[in-house]
Scaffold this motif. Structure first.
Motif, PDB file in Angstrom:
ATOM      1  N   GLY A  24       0.793  -1.223   0.000  1.00 23.02           N
ATOM      2  CA  GLY A  24       0.000   0.000   0.000  1.00 23.02           C
ATOM      3  C   GLY A  24       0.825   1.271   0.000  1.00 23.02           C
ATOM      4  N   ASP A  25       2.151   1.177   0.257  1.00 21.91           N
ATOM      5  CA  ASP A  25       2.987   2.373   0.249  1.00 21.91           C
ATOM      6  C   ASP A  25       3.161   2.909  -1.172  1.00 21.91           C
ATOM      7  N   ILE A  26       3.296   4.231  -1.273  1.00 23.69           N
ATOM      8  CA  ILE A  26       3.588   4.878  -2.551  1.00 23.69           C
ATOM      9  C   ILE A  26       5.096   5.066  -2.634  1.00 23.69           C
ATOM     10  N   VAL A  27       5.726   4.464  -3.642  1.00 20.85           N
ATOM     11  CA  VAL A  27       7.180   4.493  -3.754  1.00 20.85           C
ATOM     12  C   VAL A  27       7.591   4.952  -5.152  1.00 20.85           C
ATOM     13  N   ASP A  28       8.839   5.391  -5.229  1.00 20.17           N
ATOM     14  CA  ASP A  28       9.466   5.722  -6.504  1.00 20.17           C
ATOM     15  C   ASP A  28      10.739   4.896  -6.593  1.00 20.17           C
ATOM     16  N   ILE A  29      10.761   3.958  -7.541  1.00 18.00           N
ATOM     17  CA  ILE A  29      11.877   3.039  -7.705  1.00 18.00           C
ATOM     18  C   ILE A  29      12.470   3.234  -9.095  1.00 18.00           C
ATOM     19  N   ASN A  30      13.661   3.797  -9.128  1.00 16.46           N
ATOM     20  CA  ASN A  30      14.353   3.980 -10.405  1.00 16.46           C
ATOM     21  C   ASN A  30      13.497   4.749 -11.408  1.00 16.46           C
ATOM     22  N   GLY A  31      12.785   5.781 -10.910  1.00 15.80           N
ATOM     23  CA  GLY A  31      11.941   6.595 -11.773  1.00 15.80           C
ATOM     24  C   GLY A  31      10.548   6.064 -11.995  1.00 15.80           C
ATOM     25  N   MET A  32      10.224   4.895 -11.452  1.00 11.77           N
ATOM     26  CA  MET A  32       8.902   4.294 -11.592  1.00 11.77           C
ATOM     27  C   MET A  32       8.124   4.494 -10.284  1.00 11.77           C
ATOM     28  N   ARG A  33       7.038   5.269 -10.358  1.00 16.35           N
ATOM     29  CA  ARG A  33       6.271   5.603  -9.154  1.00 16.35           C
ATOM     30  C   ARG A  33       4.941   4.858  -9.157  1.00 16.35           C
ATOM     31  N   GLY A  34       4.599   4.288  -7.999  1.00 11.01           N
ATOM     32  CA  GLY A  34       3.334   3.575  -7.898  1.00 11.01           C
ATOM     33  C   GLY A  34       3.118   3.045  -6.495  1.00 11.01           C
ATOM     34  N   GLN A  35       2.036   2.289  -6.334  1.00  8.16           N
ATOM     35  CA  GLN A  35       1.657   1.715  -5.043  1.00  8.16           C
ATOM     36  C   GLN A  35       2.106   0.264  -4.981  1.00  8.16           C
ATOM     37  N   VAL A  36       2.758  -0.120  -3.888  1.00 10.97           N
ATOM     38  CA  VAL A  36       3.260  -1.480  -3.728  1.00 10.97           C
ATOM     39  C   VAL A  36       2.089  -2.440  -3.540  1.00 10.97           C
ATOM     40  N   LEU A  37       2.055  -3.500  -4.361  1.00 14.07           N
ATOM     41  CA  LEU A  37       1.018  -4.513  -4.253  1.00 14.07           C
ATOM     42  C   LEU A  37       1.517  -5.760  -3.534  1.00 14.07           C
ATOM     43  N   THR A  38       2.701  -6.247  -3.925  1.00 16.67           N
ATOM     44  CA  THR A  38       3.225  -7.461  -3.298  1.00 16.67           C
ATOM     45  C   THR A  38       4.711  -7.593  -3.584  1.00 16.67           C
ATOM     46  N   LEU A  39       5.398  -8.343  -2.700  1.00 16.03           N
ATOM     47  CA  LEU A  39       6.808  -8.680  -2.875  1.00 16.03           C
ATOM     48  C   LEU A  39       6.907 -10.164  -3.165  1.00 16.03           C
ATOM     49  N   ASN A  40       7.369 -10.530  -4.362  1.00 12.81           N
ATOM     50  CA  ASN A  40       7.508 -11.922  -4.760  1.00 12.81           C
ATOM     51  C   ASN A  40       8.946 -12.392  -4.566  1.00 12.81           C
ATOM     52  N   LEU A  41       9.201 -13.668  -4.853  1.00  8.36           N
ATOM     53  CA  LEU A  41      10.547 -14.198  -4.702  1.00  8.36           C
ATOM     54  C   LEU A  41      11.526 -13.543  -5.672  1.00  8.36           C
ATOM     55  N   ARG A  42      11.043 -13.140  -6.844  1.00  7.81           N
ATOM     56  CA  ARG A  42      11.936 -12.585  -7.853  1.00  7.81           C
ATOM     57  C   ARG A  42      11.754 -11.095  -8.054  1.00  7.81           C
ATOM     58  N   ASP A  43      10.525 -10.588  -7.919  1.00  8.93           N
ATOM     59  CA  ASP A  43      10.275  -9.190  -8.241  1.00  8.93           C
ATOM     60  C   ASP A  43       9.264  -8.595  -7.268  1.00  8.93           C
ATOM     61  N   THR A  44       9.095  -7.291  -7.393  1.00 10.12           N
ATOM     62  CA  THR A  44       8.110  -6.541  -6.606  1.00 10.12           C
ATOM     63  C   THR A  44       7.095  -5.935  -7.570  1.00 10.12           C
ATOM     64  N   GLN A  45       5.828  -6.108  -7.274  1.00 12.52           N
ATOM     65  CA  GLN A  45       4.754  -5.609  -8.135  1.00 12.52           C
ATOM     66  C   GLN A  45       4.213  -4.302  -7.580  1.00 12.52           C
ATOM     67  N   ILE A  46       4.190  -3.273  -8.424  1.00  6.78           N
ATOM     68  CA  ILE A  46       3.601  -1.997  -8.050  1.00  6.78           C
ATOM     69  C   ILE A  46       2.579  -1.598  -9.112  1.00  6.78           C
TER      70      ILE A  46
END
Length: 288
Positions: free
Chosen positions: A125-147
């Motif tokens: 639910g946090d709003i983040v900016d990762i490497n220029g990509m801004r969005g709301q965190v949905l889930t953390l997977n084993l390989r990637d993070t979905q926003i």
């Protein structure tokens, strides 16, 4: 040996392998079902005890993967591949080097996911900016993070990229500041205008008070206006009203209050000087 003799002789062997294959397939499906059920149940229990959806789901995902791995080992044993497994373990040194080099990125993202799960620089639910990509965190997977971005796109960012690049979390502590500039006409009653702006911004729904009360101050002597900066804070944990709506309401209410109090907010003034003494030629283009 004719065809009938071959079939009659080989049928017990075929039947034996069909039975073993069926048992192996049923075993694998059972462990696959067990992994999904256990992952769901474990996730629910961990969420209640840890109060952290992100870490709970990540740990549940790891447990589900371990269950599947155990199921595969049992399936190999059923079909008689224990010797193959022993040989693979015997040559683990060279195999680990080759596989590790080939799957370097996958291993890196997996380890990064473990670090992120325990370090927890963001939550669901946090709003983040990762490497220029801004969005709301949905889930953390084993390989990637979905926003999910503001325009509804689902972006899957490899965990290794998140760990290597600066991460901006806009909502980790529940407070976020917004600001905008208001330009007043020179010669206005500045003290009254500042007091009116601060009073108005404090009455906007969604704007925080007390320790995070709005602030108003002069920032610049511009060409045609005295620029005043207005800053206010919002509660990012309060989802009943969005930050964009709060900021829009704040700007409109401040402008309306200033206009009702007869404060002018002029546009940029451009001064033209003619040193040659000739008449300036102007033309007006009318739109049809």
């Amino acid at each position: 040996m004719n065809e009938l003799e071959f079939l009659s002789t080989d049928w017990p062997t075929v039947k034996h392998w069909l039975i073993i294959g069926g048992i192996a397939l049923a075993t694998f499906l059972f462990f696959l079902f067990l992994a999904r059920k256990s992952r769901t149940l474990l996730s629910k229990r961990l969420v209640k005890r840890m109060d952290d959806d992100l870490l709970a789901n990540f740990l549940a995902g790891i447990f589900g993967s371990i269950v599947i791995l155990i199921g595969l080992l049992i399936v190999f044993r059923i079909i008689g591949l224990t010797g193959v497994i022993s040989g693979m373990l015997a040559g683990a040194g060279i195999s680990a080097f080759i596989i590790g080099f080939a799957l370097k990125d996958i291993g890196e993202n997996f380890l990064a996911g473990i670090i992120l799960a325990f370090k927890r620089p963001f939550r669901v639910g946090d709003i983040v900016d990762i490497n220029g990509m801004r969005g709301q965190v949905l889930t953390l997977n084993l390989r990637d993070t979905q926003i999910k971005t503001g325009d509804g796109k689902d972006v899957f960012i490899p965990n290794g990229i998140i760990l290597k690049n600066p991460l901006i979390n806009f909502t980790i502590d529940g407070f976020l500041r917004y600001d905008f500039i208001v330009g007043l006409d020179y010669g206005s009653d500045y003290d009254v205008a500042l007091a009116l702006i601060k009073k108005t911004i404090s009455e906007v729904p969604g704007v925080l008070g007390s320790k995070k009360s709005p602030e108003v101050w002069v920032t610049d002597l511009a060409e045609s206006t005295l620029n005043i900066q207005v800053t206010f804070w919002v509660d990012t944990f309060e989802r009943s009203i969005s930050d964009a709506v709060v900021k829009s309401s704040a700007i409109l209410m401040v402008l309306t209050a200033l206009e009702k109090a007869d404060f002018n907010m002029p546009a940029r003034i451009v001064e033209l000087k003619n040193y040659q003494g000739t008449e300036l030629k102007t033309s007006v283009i009318e739109s049809l």
